[in-house]
Design a protein around this motif. Structure first.
Motif, PDB file in Angstrom:
ATOM      1  N   VAL A  90       0.863  -1.183   0.000  1.00  0.00           N
ATOM      2  CA  VAL A  90       0.000   0.000   0.000  1.00  0.00           C
ATOM      3  C   VAL A  90       0.895   1.227   0.000  1.00  0.00           C
ATOM      4  CG1 VAL A  90      -1.748   1.313   1.267  1.00  0.00           C
ATOM      5  CG2 VAL A  90      -1.842  -1.194   1.234  1.00  0.00           C
ATOM      6  N   ALA A  91       0.695   2.105  -0.978  1.00  0.00           N
ATOM      7  CA  ALA A  91       1.555   3.283  -1.110  1.00  0.00           C
ATOM      8  C   ALA A  91       1.500   4.134   0.148  1.00  0.00           C
ATOM      9  CB  ALA A  91       1.137   4.101  -2.320  1.00  0.00           C
ATOM     10  N   ARG A  92       2.692   4.561   0.617  1.00  0.00           N
ATOM     11  CA  ARG A  92       2.797   5.418   1.787  1.00  0.00           C
ATOM     12  C   ARG A  92       2.984   6.868   1.327  1.00  0.00           C
ATOM     13  NH1 ARG A  92       3.909   2.375   6.376  1.00  0.00           N
ATOM     14  NH2 ARG A  92       3.173   4.276   7.413  1.00  0.00           N
ATOM     15  N   ASP A  93       2.649   7.785   2.205  1.00  0.00           N
ATOM     16  CA  ASP A  93       2.754   9.205   1.847  1.00  0.00           C
ATOM     17  C   ASP A  93       4.183   9.624   1.539  1.00  0.00           C
ATOM     18  OD1 ASP A  93       0.047   9.448   2.196  1.00  0.00           O
ATOM     19  OD2 ASP A  93       0.170  10.390   4.179  1.00  0.00           O
ATOM     20  N   VAL A  94       5.150   8.937   2.119  1.00  0.00           N
ATOM     21  CA  VAL A  94       6.549   9.332   1.936  1.00  0.00           C
ATOM     22  C   VAL A  94       7.167   8.723   0.681  1.00  0.00           C
ATOM     23  CG1 VAL A  94       6.876   9.584   4.421  1.00  0.00           C
ATOM     24  CG2 VAL A  94       7.497   7.429   3.305  1.00  0.00           C
ATOM     25  N   ASP A  95       6.399   7.937  -0.065  1.00  0.00           N
ATOM     26  CA  ASP A  95       6.983   7.218  -1.201  1.00  0.00           C
ATOM     27  C   ASP A  95       7.624   8.164  -2.214  1.00  0.00           C
ATOM     28  OD1 ASP A  95       6.431   4.770  -0.180  1.00  0.00           O
ATOM     29  OD2 ASP A  95       4.715   4.349  -1.478  1.00  0.00           O
ATOM     30  N   GLY A  96       6.965   9.276  -2.506  1.00  0.00           N
ATOM     31  CA  GLY A  96       7.522  10.224  -3.465  1.00  0.00           C
ATOM     32  C   GLY A  96       8.862  10.768  -3.004  1.00  0.00           C
ATOM     33  N   GLU A  97       8.906  11.214  -1.742  1.00  0.00           N
ATOM     34  CA  GLU A  97      10.163  11.717  -1.186  1.00  0.00           C
ATOM     35  C   GLU A  97      11.220  10.627  -1.166  1.00  0.00           C
ATOM     36  OE1 GLU A  97      11.962  13.386   3.070  1.00  0.00           O
ATOM     37  OE2 GLU A  97       9.835  12.883   2.899  1.00  0.00           O
ATOM     38  N   LEU A  98      10.840   9.416  -0.751  1.00  0.00           N
ATOM     39  CA  LEU A  98      11.786   8.311  -0.665  1.00  0.00           C
ATOM     40  C   LEU A  98      12.362   7.981  -2.040  1.00  0.00           C
ATOM     41  CD1 LEU A  98      13.200   5.992   0.775  1.00  0.00           C
ATOM     42  CD2 LEU A  98      11.069   4.698   0.693  1.00  0.00           C
ATOM     43  N   ARG A  99      11.519   7.939  -3.040  1.00  0.00           N
ATOM     44  CA  ARG A  99      12.002   7.620  -4.379  1.00  0.00           C
ATOM     45  C   ARG A  99      12.910   8.728  -4.920  1.00  0.00           C
ATOM     46  NH1 ARG A  99       8.340   4.308  -3.252  1.00  0.00           N
ATOM     47  NH2 ARG A  99       7.800   2.440  -4.473  1.00  0.00           N
ATOM     48  N   ASP A 100      12.579   9.964  -4.625  1.00  0.00           N
ATOM     49  CA  ASP A 100      13.467  11.064  -5.044  1.00  0.00           C
ATOM     50  C   ASP A 100      14.845  10.899  -4.428  1.00  0.00           C
ATOM     51  OD1 ASP A 100      11.503  12.230  -6.580  1.00  0.00           O
ATOM     52  OD2 ASP A 100      10.926  13.719  -5.065  1.00  0.00           O
ATOM     53  N   ARG A 101      14.881  10.539  -3.150  1.00  0.00           N
ATOM     54  CA  ARG A 101      16.161  10.387  -2.465  1.00  0.00           C
ATOM     55  C   ARG A 101      16.951   9.206  -3.033  1.00  0.00           C
ATOM     56  NH1 ARG A 101      14.924  14.670  -1.556  1.00  0.00           N
ATOM     57  NH2 ARG A 101      14.384  15.689   0.412  1.00  0.00           N
ATOM     58  N   VAL A 102      16.264   8.093  -3.294  1.00  0.00           N
ATOM     59  CA  VAL A 102      16.949   6.925  -3.853  1.00  0.00           C
ATOM     60  C   VAL A 102      17.457   7.231  -5.254  1.00  0.00           C
ATOM     61  CG1 VAL A 102      16.645   4.538  -4.626  1.00  0.00           C
ATOM     62  CG2 VAL A 102      15.670   5.268  -2.436  1.00  0.00           C
ATOM     63  N   ARG A 103      16.655   7.939  -6.028  1.00  0.00           N
ATOM     64  CA  ARG A 103      17.072   8.305  -7.392  1.00  0.00           C
ATOM     65  C   ARG A 103      18.316   9.191  -7.354  1.00  0.00           C
ATOM     66  NH1 ARG A 103      12.632  10.276  -8.545  1.00  0.00           N
ATOM     67  NH2 ARG A 103      11.618   8.413  -9.395  1.00  0.00           N
ATOM     68  N   GLU A 104      18.323  10.168  -6.443  1.00  0.00           N
ATOM     69  CA  GLU A 104      19.487  11.046  -6.325  1.00  0.00           C
ATOM     70  C   GLU A 104      20.722  10.270  -5.884  1.00  0.00           C
ATOM     71  OE1 GLU A 104      18.166  13.924  -3.538  1.00  0.00           O
ATOM     72  OE2 GLU A 104      16.751  14.879  -4.919  1.00  0.00           O
ATOM     73  N   ALA A 105      20.529   9.337  -4.932  1.00  0.00           N
ATOM     74  CA  ALA A 105      21.669   8.544  -4.456  1.00  0.00           C
ATOM     75  C   ALA A 105      22.213   7.642  -5.559  1.00  0.00           C
ATOM     76  CB  ALA A 105      21.246   7.711  -3.240  1.00  0.00           C
ATOM     77  N   ALA A 106      21.326   7.147  -6.418  1.00  0.00           N
ATOM     78  CA  ALA A 106      21.772   6.305  -7.525  1.00  0.00           C
ATOM     79  C   ALA A 106      22.595   7.108  -8.529  1.00  0.00           C
ATOM     80  CB  ALA A 106      20.573   5.664  -8.212  1.00  0.00           C
ATOM     81  N   GLU A 107      22.310   8.399  -8.642  1.00  0.00           N
ATOM     82  CA  GLU A 107      23.041   9.242  -9.583  1.00  0.00           C
ATOM     83  C   GLU A 107      24.341   9.787  -8.994  1.00  0.00           C
ATOM     84  OE1 GLU A 107      20.253  12.255 -10.608  1.00  0.00           O
ATOM     85  OE2 GLU A 107      18.988  10.940 -11.830  1.00  0.00           O
ATOM     86  N   GLU A 108      24.319  10.132  -7.701  1.00  0.00           N
ATOM     87  CA  GLU A 108      25.445  10.842  -7.104  1.00  0.00           C
ATOM     88  C   GLU A 108      26.092  10.102  -5.941  1.00  0.00           C
ATOM     89  OE1 GLU A 108      23.903  14.611  -5.953  1.00  0.00           O
ATOM     90  OE2 GLU A 108      23.139  15.102  -7.951  1.00  0.00           O
ATOM     91  N   GLY A 109      25.520   8.984  -5.510  1.00  0.00           N
ATOM     92  CA  GLY A 109      25.973   8.333  -4.292  1.00  0.00           C
ATOM     93  C   GLY A 109      25.333   8.989  -3.085  1.00  0.00           C
ATOM     94  N   GLY A 110      25.344   8.301  -1.961  1.00  0.00           N
ATOM     95  CA  GLY A 110      24.774   8.870  -0.746  1.00  0.00           C
ATOM     96  C   GLY A 110      23.968   7.849   0.024  1.00  0.00           C
ATOM     97  N   LEU A 111      23.645   8.204   1.250  1.00  0.00           N
ATOM     98  CA  LEU A 111      22.917   7.330   2.168  1.00  0.00           C
ATOM     99  C   LEU A 111      21.485   7.808   2.299  1.00  0.00           C
ATOM    100  CD1 LEU A 111      22.591   5.187   4.426  1.00  0.00           C
ATOM    101  CD2 LEU A 111      23.634   6.836   6.013  1.00  0.00           C
TER     102      LEU A 111
END
Length: 603
Positions: free
Chosen positions: A74-95
């Protein structure tokens, strides 16, 4: 520098003071060798699209009508923010770190984000206890593959040989995303384990301090335990009977929490400890829960639980509770509730048990010292002894912590020497502490140099301390850079101190950010100081909050100053309490000011 700044006639005084030794690194030399082949063999790492949520660490739910082990996501409210963070980490590295209560749905949310955004990535999920230092080299050696590092329950990987700041920096350099989860209680513990303190003598490097440095680099996504109206609405649209039942009956609990049976098991365990019928079963669960909280890593043998539970049962009331027999007790404690899980969770090896982590988080009483002693007696290796020692230290059981770590120091472990030195220092046995710090320093312990300098500084041996601070700073120790700057500022070498503060600030050291601001303020650059104070305040540095309020008061911004002082006062900063009282007196609120002064005097 801490702010001992009083709002009285607009003066700012007694502001230059070195930071102090705060928390402690406990840990024997890790026996990580068996795990290294896994780190060096990417073919053993799963591909994200083929990965399984339960393997990733998600809590089990009761089986569905189709036999599925997990309900649809079930989609959570933070999914958009979480995916943005994962996408950025995949491009630039990061935790990217998802933080929330046990069974809030952290692992499932992070898992779904990784599988959706990084389906072709190899997932490096290192075993707990493995040294992560070789991981960047292994990843660099397989540059043809795209990889993501997965650290479920991040607290198990923080500290020496784990996700150290330098290891994280290497992942960032390689542009490798690190996705992790962490329960709220450990997150608060490690965040509070920053190197700040109240005594003069400099900041230290510590297990909790290392963890705090890593957490400051994380993109944190908070996942609430209780579901929002939007989340409940989306859950209500699901055809899955498990989700429908959770929506209908969850009450004051989160949907994921309800489906994982956490509240049911916690209530049943609490009732059983007080009522007749399952007192012995409840004592077995208490034994496992308290051993876990004492730092002894599970699973636990039946024999250990039987031994420890007897004292737990006696402390709860003993024979008065009319406890059941031992076989019935194990049957009750291991019975699966709601088709999901049990208070004691069986390990792969028969006769060994884990405590359900929801119960570990839900326990509120202090861990008894006798449980810590039992945990130490059963510690099977150096890592176990180290974990028991760290838990004892945090719980104020310093004698048990010393008993746990001293044999490791006697065997020549430089990390144990360092840890024992901190214990002895905290207990006032500074001569013994100095000897051990020096031995660890001479054996190349990365943080002993700074702490030895701290101790010498407190003893008034400034010259020796400065030499050691410079050695540690030369190796890139940001705490040593900050401490050296403190020493220089105290001896009127402001220009070099400012350069060091700026270096440490640029490296992310929050104390240096605060201290730089104070130095700028003292040298008449208040406007330049204010942004640094705000940055340190926003990072949770209460002395910066206090000092920012001083500057705002001096510039006539009393309303904002009062808000900041109340925040620092509410979080236990004594100088802020005193300063707030002065501010209230100046604005005619003398009764409230008097009450605060009395409170400050009492503390």
């Amino acid at each position: 520098m801490t702010g001992d700044n009083h709002i009285s006639g607009g003066e700012q005084r007694d502001v230059i003071q070195a930071q102090s030794i705060g928390s402690v690194t406990f840990g024997g030399e890790r026996a990580g060798a068996p795990q290294q082949p896994y780190l060096q063999d990417p073919d053993r790492w799963p591909v994200a699209r083929d990965w399984d949520a339960l393997t990733a660490g998600a809590h089990r739910a009761r089986p569905g009508e189709d036999g599925s082990k997990l309900p649809p996501y079930v989609a959570r409210d933070v999914d958009g923010e979480l995916r943005d963070r994962v996408r950025e980490a995949a491009e630039e590295g990061g935790l990217v770190l998802v933080v929330g209560d046990s069974t809030a749905g952290k692992t499932r949310a992070a898992f779904e984000a990784v599988r959706e955004l990084l389906p072709g990535y190899r997932v490096l999920a290192p075993p707990v206890g493995a040294s992560l230092r070789p991981a960047p080299e292994a990843l660099e050696g397989c540059a043809h593959l795209r990889c993501v590092v997965w650290l479920d329950d991040l607290e198990q990987y923080l500290g020496p040989e784990g996700l150290e700041p330098e290891v994280l920096a290497e992942f960032v350099r390689l542009r490798v995303p690190v996705v992790a989860t962490m329960r709220l209680k450990p997150y608060e513990t490690f965040s509070a384990g920053d190197d700040a303190g109240a005594d003069a003598g400099g900041t230290e490097q510590s297990w909790a301090g290392l963890g705090a440095r890593v957490l400051r680099k994380a993109e944190v996504v908070d996942l609430e335990r209780l579901w929002s109206e939007g989340e409940l609405s989306r859950a209500g649209d699901s055809d899955d009977s498990r989700i429908a039942d959770a929506v209908a009956h969850h009450g004051t609990y989160g949907i994921a929490e309800y489906m994982a049976a956490g509240p049911v098991l916690l209530r049943e365990w609490q009732r059983a400890r007080r009522a007749c019928g399952h007192a012995r079963g409840a004592a077995l669960v208490t034994a496992a829960v308290d051993l876990s909280r004492a730092g002894l890593r599970g699973p636990y043998s039946r024999g250990l639980l039987v031994e420890v539970h007897e004292r737990c049962l006696a402390d709860a009331g003993g024979a008065v509770l009319r406890p059941e027999g031992i076989e019935d007790a194990f049957a009750w404690a291991s019975q699966v509730r709601l088709g999901v899980t049990s208070p004691l969770v069986p390990a792969a090896e028969e006769g060994w048990w884990w405590a359900f982590d929801y119960l570990v988080d839900g326990a509120e009483s202090a861990v008894p010292d006798w449980v810590r002693e039992a945990a130490l007696a059963y510690a099977g290796d150096d890592d176990d002894r180290s974990a028991v020692a760290m838990s004892a230290y945090r719980g104020g059981a310093l004698q048990i912590a010393e008993a746990a770590v001293r044999p490791l120091a006697d065997k020549g472990s430089r990390r144990a020497m360092y840890s024992l030195a901190i214990l002895l220092d905290k207990s006032g046995r500074t001569d013994e502490a100095e000897t051990l710090y020096r031995q660890a320093h001479e054996r190349g312990h990365p943080y002993a140099t700074n702490n030895l300098a701290n101790l010498l500084y407190r003893k008034g041996r400034d010259g020796e301390a400065e030499t050691l601070y410079r050695q540690a700073h030369g190796r890139g120790d940001l705490n040593a850079a900050n401490n050296l700057a403190n020493l220089l500022a105290r001896t009127d070498r402001d220009e070099e101190a400012e350069l060091l503060y700026r270096q440490a600030h640029a490296g992310g050291n929050p104390h240096a950010t605060h201290n730089l601001a104070i130095l700028l303020s003292l040298t008449g650059r208040t406007d330049e100081a204010e942004p640094f104070l705000r940055q340190a305040h926003e990072g949770g540095h209460l002395s910066a909050t206090n000092n920012l309020a001083v500057i705002l008061h001096e510039s006539g911004r009393d309303e904002e100053a009062e808000t900041l002082l109340r925040h620092a006062h509410d979080n236990g900063h004594p100088n802020a309490t005193n300063n707030l009282a002065f501010l209230l007196s100046e604005t005619g609120r003398t009764d409230e000011a008097e009450a605060l002064r009395r409170q400050a005097a009492d503390t």
